[in-house]
Write a protein that holds these residues in place. Structure first.
Motif, PDB file in Angstrom:
ATOM      1  N   GLN A  50     -82.838 -33.881 -43.826  1.00  0.00           N
ATOM      2  CA  GLN A  50     -83.944 -34.383 -42.996  1.00  0.00           C
ATOM      3  C   GLN A  50     -84.021 -35.901 -43.002  1.00  0.00           C
ATOM      4  O   GLN A  50     -84.658 -36.487 -42.124  1.00  0.00           O
ATOM      5  N   CYS A  70     -93.107 -28.319 -40.528  1.00  0.00           N
ATOM      6  CA  CYS A  70     -91.886 -28.999 -40.970  1.00  0.00           C
ATOM      7  C   CYS A  70     -91.947 -30.433 -40.470  1.00  0.00           C
ATOM      8  O   CYS A  70     -92.281 -30.666 -39.294  1.00  0.00           O
ATOM      9  N   LEU A  71     -91.604 -31.373 -41.335  1.00  0.00           N
ATOM     10  CA  LEU A  71     -91.651 -32.784 -40.931  1.00  0.00           C
ATOM     11  C   LEU A  71     -90.628 -33.078 -39.828  1.00  0.00           C
ATOM     12  O   LEU A  71     -90.764 -34.084 -39.127  1.00  0.00           O
ATOM     13  N   HIS A 102     -87.838 -22.384 -47.321  1.00  0.00           N
ATOM     14  CA  HIS A 102     -87.852 -23.265 -46.145  1.00  0.00           C
ATOM     15  C   HIS A 102     -86.924 -24.464 -46.374  1.00  0.00           C
ATOM     16  O   HIS A 102     -86.110 -24.817 -45.506  1.00  0.00           O
ATOM     17  N   GLU A 103     -87.045 -25.087 -47.562  1.00  0.00           N
ATOM     18  CA  GLU A 103     -86.231 -26.285 -47.826  1.00  0.00           C
ATOM     19  C   GLU A 103     -84.754 -25.932 -47.947  1.00  0.00           C
ATOM     20  O   GLU A 103     -83.893 -26.664 -47.441  1.00  0.00           O
ATOM     21  N   HIS A 136     -82.868 -25.660 -44.782  1.00  0.00           N
ATOM     22  CA  HIS A 136     -82.406 -26.932 -44.202  1.00  0.00           C
ATOM     23  C   HIS A 136     -80.967 -27.239 -44.625  1.00  0.00           C
ATOM     24  O   HIS A 136     -80.217 -27.870 -43.874  1.00  0.00           O
TER      25      HIS A 136
HETATM   26 NI    NI Z   1     -88.759 -28.429 -43.006  1.00  0.00          NI
END
Ligand code: NI
Length: 183
Positions: free
Chosen positions: A52, A107-108, A149-150, A153
């Motif tokens: 990210q 999510c960012l 979730h992480e 990524h």
């Molecule tokens: Ni996220």
């Protein structure tokens, strides 16, 4: 320390499979994690994965504070529902119970939106800390959700691709209409 630019959905770095970190104790990894923590805190996020911030390495940070855990838990149940700010390098997840649980995620890299996602509710995860020592924990509830979730990524997945019902992809400013399902 620096606040890093966060890649948003559509940037190719978010769809790549990230590479293992060769040495979790390397000084440049610690510098990256320091910047990731500052970036996550500034953006008021609960987790952040290295891709990210445009670094395609298998490294995540997250926290599962008590106030995010399910209300009404018994004291002895709280243990695996919460986690302090954690950096996990080269993480692996084992699902302990196939039963899934739905919850709202943000999510960012998908700013302004929330989606309702079903995920396994009870997992074990393992990885390395920045000291090179193994971190191994079981997780439930929000804690299990944020880690899954992480780690998604790191495999190039964003939460909308985990959704069963795309009608539950909404603007966060409208989430009040979803209660009590969002609790
Ligand atoms: Ni996220």
């Amino acid at each position: 320390m620096a606040i890093l630019k966060i890649a948003r959905m559509g940037h190719p770095v978010l769809t790549q499979v990230a590479q293992p970190v060769p040495d979790p104790t390397a000084p440049e990894i610690r510098l990256l994690v320091n910047d990731m923590v500052e970036t996550m805190m500034d953006a008021n996020g609960a987790g952040l994965a290295a891709p990210q911030v445009h670094v395609p390495l298998r490294l995540v940070i997250f926290q599962a504070p008590g106030e995010r855990s399910d209300p009404g838990l018994e004291e002895e149940e709280k243990f695996d529902h919460t986690a302090p700010l954690t950096c996990l390098v080269n993480p692996e997840i084992t699902v302990l119970d196939a039963a899934s649980e739905g919850g709202w995620e943000g999510c960012l890299s998908v700013p302004g939106l929330r989606g309702f996602v079903e995920r396994p509710a009870h997992i074990r995860y393992k990885g390395f800390g920045l000291d090179g020592k193994v971190i191994e924990r079981t997780a439930r509830g929000f804690h299990a959700r944020v880690v899954q979730h992480e780690v998604d990524h790191l495999d190039g997945r964003l939460y909308p691709s985990r959704m069963d019902d795309i009608s539950k992809l909404i603007f966060e400013s409208e989430i009040r209409h979803m209660k009590p399902a969002s609790e």
